[in-house]
Design an enzyme around this catalytic site. Structure first.
Site, mmCIF file in Angstrom:
data_model
loop_
_atom_site.group_PDB
_atom_site.id
_atom_site.type_symbol
_atom_site.label_atom_id
_atom_site.label_comp_id
_atom_site.label_asym_id
_atom_site.label_seq_id
_atom_site.Cartn_x
_atom_site.Cartn_y
_atom_site.Cartn_z
ATOM 1 N N SER A 190 45.856 40.693 41.317
ATOM 2 C CA SER A 190 45.211 39.274 41.544
ATOM 3 C C SER A 190 45.204 38.470 42.483
ATOM 4 C CB SER A 190 45.192 38.139 40.032
ATOM 5 O OG SER A 190 46.459 38.179 39.954
ATOM 6 N N HIS A 218 40.944 43.041 36.787
ATOM 7 C CA HIS A 218 39.730 42.471 38.209
ATOM 8 C C HIS A 218 38.490 44.032 38.183
ATOM 9 C CE1 HIS A 218 41.132 38.976 38.578
ATOM 10 N NE2 HIS A 218 42.721 39.076 38.375
ATOM 11 N N LYS A 249 35.386 38.381 33.999
ATOM 12 C CA LYS A 249 35.317 38.467 35.144
ATOM 13 C C LYS A 249 34.077 38.255 35.555
ATOM 14 C CE LYS A 249 39.958 37.597 35.425
ATOM 15 N NZ LYS A 249 41.465 37.684 35.179
HETATM 16 C C1 LIG Z 1 42.489 36.908 33.961
HETATM 17 C C2 LIG Z 1 43.329 38.217 33.599
HETATM 18 C C3 LIG Z 1 43.337 38.344 32.406
HETATM 19 C C4 LIG Z 1 43.449 37.568 31.479
HETATM 20 O O1 LIG Z 1 42.061 37.614 30.899
HETATM 21 P P1 LIG Z 1 41.418 36.774 30.214
HETATM 22 O O2 LIG Z 1 39.988 37.148 29.004
HETATM 23 O O3 LIG Z 1 40.855 35.373 31.178
HETATM 24 O O4 LIG Z 1 41.990 35.698 29.108
HETATM 25 C C5 LIG Z 1 44.319 39.293 31.635
HETATM 26 N N1 LIG Z 1 45.214 40.413 33.159
HETATM 27 C C6 LIG Z 1 45.364 40.222 34.023
HETATM 28 C C7 LIG Z 1 45.123 41.142 35.770
HETATM 29 C C8 LIG Z 1 43.592 39.066 34.530
HETATM 30 O O5 LIG Z 1 43.766 38.998 36.103
#
Ligand SMILES: *Cc1c(COP(=O)(O)O)cnc(C)c1O
Length: 403
Positions: A190, A218, A249
């Protein structure tokens, strides 16, 4: 604030205020940015000004899709707004089973389980699978929820530099012979927007008898012929023991998942504490997820267009001398260096109509503060073309471009 005086006797609240002042002095204090209105085309109104939102994770533009809103409303009307209990008690509705079956089919695995968030999925899965005496091998840039899960599990942590397979192999060779070995990686990172070397990780985990867990937060909905993620894109679904991801996301909703072998999922039902001791995911959210999975299957052009636009975006910024830190995806960072430089860059972009957030330590290594741009299928091509021009102009003005 500069020279702020903190008065009164030493109390816990005073200590907190001092710590905040210290963060402020180091350009590390974070503030909430209020979005006053969400507008079409991936735009938002902030501080009375309409900005192109380049800091969201709504990669396919589904969070504002009226079909998801309708599906959420329908599920709420039919099943209620809350599940009323945890899954193992009385909160496991037919809706949960159906969405989990659809998810497993989407991921190409036998079974799947949904958690309330991706954060909870990582915490629950990791603490269920490893404990004291076991070793977890993690890429340095893995998401914080992975590291929180490892810490909570009590397993030994063997952290390797970003995508450094040589160090990983050395750590695997030196790991205690007893206990489980679990390699965990984000598939799309990310903060850099680059990809995990998944083929090589599979080879290493097979050579050293480890398990592989891949966080596709992602990549879900974005990569792979069906949008299932990087493992699907590389034909490695069957080689990955634990597939994790999130609906928060590209899928425009909320909730985390783990997909894999039926025995793994049955085990998590029994051992993942964030699944067991938390109320089941809300029916309207499940309705939205269900609808998003349909759209991901039926409208592959969304992800194709997103990735094509991202390619142009990276190429133009790089050609203009900006350092996009090896991005290969819809997440495109631009290196600024110091915390101050990243903050100034983000501020200047905001004045020019772009909302992009400065990432600073501890999210990124010291000296590598950056502004990160996340693209969405909701963004109009013309808006992105204009954004690229703005980023290049502002980046040059601030001296971020190499000659
Ligand atoms: C956003 C994210 C999470 C957490 O997910 P949420 O559903 O927002 O709690 C876990 N791992 C990665 C790599 C992320 O980018």
């Amino acid at each position: 604030m500069e020279g702020q005086q903190i008065q009164g006797p030493a109390t816990p609240l005073r200590e907190l205020a001092e710590e905040l002042a210290d963060l402020e002095a180091r350009d590390l204090r974070r503030q909430l940015t209020e979005v006053e209105e969400v507008l079409p085309g991936g735009r938002v109104r902030v501080g009375g000004k309409v900005l192109l939102n380049l800091s969201g994770n709504d990669y396919l533009g589904l969070a504002q899709d009226p079909r998801l809103a309708a599906a959420a409303a329908e599920a709420a009307a039919r099943w209620g707004t809350g599940a009323g209990a945890s899954r193992l008690v009385a909160g496991h509705f037919r809706l949960h089973r159906e969405v989990e079956e659809k998810l497993a089919a989407f991921k190409g695995t036998e079974a799947a389980v949904i958690f309330s968030t991706g954060y909870m999925a990582n915490l629950g899965a990791i603490t269920a699978l490893v404990g004291p005496g076991d070793t977890v091998f993690g890429d340095r840039l893995n998401h914080a929820s992975i590291y929180d899960g490892i810490r909570l599990s009590g397993a030994r942590l063997a952290r390797f530099p970003h995508r450094d397979l040589n160090v990983l192999e050395k750590l695997l060779r030196e790991a205690p012979p007893r206990g489980r070995r679990l390699i965990i990686t984000d598939s799309v990172f990310s903060v850099d927007g680059d990809l995990a070397p998944l083929r090589e990780l599979v080879a290493l985990k097979e050579r050293y008898g480890a398990w592989l867990m891949v966080d596709e937060a992602h990549a879900t909905g974005v990569l792979g012929p069906c949008g299932a993620g990087l493992a699907e894109a590389l034909g490695l679904t069957a080689q990955v023991e634990v597939h994790m991801g999130t609906f928060s996301k590209a899928l425009g909703a909320l909730g985390g998942y783990v997909a894999g072998d039926r025995r793994l999922i049955d085990y998590l039902h029994n051992r993942a504490r964030s699944f067991i001791y938390s109320t089941a995911l809300l029916p309207p959210v499940l309705g939205a997820i269900d609808c998003a999975l349909e759209i991901v299957a039926k409208e592959p052009e969304r992800r194709r267009r997103l990735l094509a636009e991202a390619g142009v975006f990276r190429q133009e910024l790089t050609a203009a001398g900006l350092d996009t830190l090896g991005s290969e995806t819809q997440i495109v960072p631009v290196l600024a260096g110091s915390n101050r430089a990243a903050l100034d860059f983000a501020q200047a972009l905001r004045e020019a109509g772009l909302l992009a957030v400065a990432l600073r330590p501890p999210t990124v290594p010291p000296g590598q503060a950056r502004v990160r741009f996340s693209l969405s299928a909701a963004h109009a091509p013309e808006a992105l073309a204009q954004a690229r021009g703005t980023i290049i102009r502002v980046g040059r003005e601030l001296g971020l471009a190499k000659a």
